[in-house]
Design an enzyme around this catalytic site. Structure first.
Site, PDB file in Angstrom:
ATOM      1  N   GLY A  23       1.104  -0.914  -0.157  1.00  0.00           N
ATOM      2  CA  GLY A  23       0.022  -0.034   0.081  1.00  0.00           C
ATOM      3  C   GLY A  23       0.515   1.137  -0.167  1.00  0.00           C
ATOM      4  O   GLY A  23       0.121   1.942   0.286  1.00  0.00           O
ATOM      5  N   LEU A 104     -10.101  -8.394 -13.384  1.00  0.00           N
ATOM      6  CA  LEU A 104     -11.304  -7.697 -12.950  1.00  0.00           C
ATOM      7  C   LEU A 104     -12.087  -8.139 -13.598  1.00  0.00           C
ATOM      8  O   LEU A 104     -11.612  -7.893 -14.880  1.00  0.00           O
ATOM      9  CB  LEU A 104     -11.099  -6.247 -12.669  1.00  0.00           C
ATOM     10  CG  LEU A 104     -10.935  -5.962 -11.136  1.00  0.00           C
ATOM     11  CD1 LEU A 104     -10.584  -4.577 -11.272  1.00  0.00           C
ATOM     12  CD2 LEU A 104     -11.986  -6.373 -10.286  1.00  0.00           C
ATOM     13  N   HIS A 120       0.440   0.464 -13.343  1.00  0.00           N
ATOM     14  CA  HIS A 120       1.538  -0.554 -13.541  1.00  0.00           C
ATOM     15  C   HIS A 120       3.137  -0.143 -13.600  1.00  0.00           C
ATOM     16  O   HIS A 120       3.493   1.003 -14.379  1.00  0.00           O
ATOM     17  CB  HIS A 120       0.739  -0.828 -14.831  1.00  0.00           C
ATOM     18  CG  HIS A 120       1.500  -2.433 -15.170  1.00  0.00           C
ATOM     19  ND1 HIS A 120       1.155  -3.727 -15.137  1.00  0.00           N
ATOM     20  CD2 HIS A 120       2.669  -2.793 -16.054  1.00  0.00           C
ATOM     21  CE1 HIS A 120       1.853  -4.162 -15.281  1.00  0.00           C
ATOM     22  NE2 HIS A 120       2.379  -4.149 -16.055  1.00  0.00           N
TER      23      HIS A 120
END
Ligand code: GAR
Length: 216
Positions: A23, A104, A120
């Site tokens: 994170g 997804l 990315h």
């Protein structure tokens, strides 16, 4: 984003961040949104991994967190449906993928089209997928970097919003290169988020527009 008719003050852009791990990009975005002048606020953080350190970062910042473990669902479609419902509960203007290591489904991507961003760790279209730093070094590439893009049905191939570049040094290992790419990520992701939150960035006909001008 909503505009209050009585005061004409714009509500802040509500952001939900999806993570699977450390994170650090989430932290960069939280820090950037931290001042009262910011047009954005992180209202929720969702992880598919209970042990993700990013959940602790969010908790420390007083942000609502949820874990939705994909292993507890019978299919990708069932997980994505529950995830979409959880996200919508936050009434987000923008959904930010920050090291969310799940592919997804098309219906999820379509549902959030134009308000779904990803980062990315490569200069897309080079090195979509995994192990980007290792592959760039193995290829003898001279430069590498990171890309923020709108998410479309094509994996790691949506319209580019911003890229940050780093030189690949002769003695770079996967680890040292990843560290420099991370630094770049922490600069470009908050920037892209603030453009969106300020109403300057949008997706139209599969093209990312900044102040009405195509970015690619
Ligand atoms: C980042 O380097 C991000 O680009 C990458 O995961 C890392 C997460 O780091 N994302 C992907 O590989 C997605 N395909 P963080 O958890 O410290 O922000």
């Amino acid at each position: 984003m909503q505009v209050s008719s009585s005061t004409n003050i714009k509500a802040r852009c509500r952001i939900v961040v999806l993570i699977s791990g450390n994170g650090s990009n989430l932290q960069a975005i939280i820090d950037h949104c931290g001042n009262d002048q910011s047009p954005a606020e992180v209202v929720g953080v969702i992880s598919n991994v209970q042990s993700a350190f990013g959940l602790e970062r969010a908790h420390s910042a007083g942000i609502d967190t949820h874990c939705l473990n994909h292993r507890e669902f019978v299919s990708r479609a069932a997980f994505d449906e529950a995830l979409a419902a959880l996200i919508e509960g936050f009434r987000p203007d923008l959904v930010v993928l920050a090291g969310f290591m799940r592919i997804l489904s098309p219906s999820f991507v379509d549902h959030f089209a134009g308000r779904l961003m990803n980062i990315h760790p490569s200069l897309l279209p080079r090195y979509p997928g995994l192990d980007t730093h290792k592959r760039a070094i193995a290829d003898g590439a001279k430069e590498h970097g990171a890309t923020v893009h709108f998410v479309t049905r094509d994996l790691d191939a949506g319209p580019v919003i911003i890229q940050g570049r780093v030189e690949i040094l002769e003695d770079d290992s996967e680890h040292t290169l990843a560290a420099r790419v991370h630094e770049i990520e922490h600069r470009i992701y908050p920037e892209a988020v603030s453009w969106f939150a300020a109403g300057r960035l949008r997706l139209q006909d599969d093209i990312a527009l900044l102040d009405g001008q195509p970015l690619t």
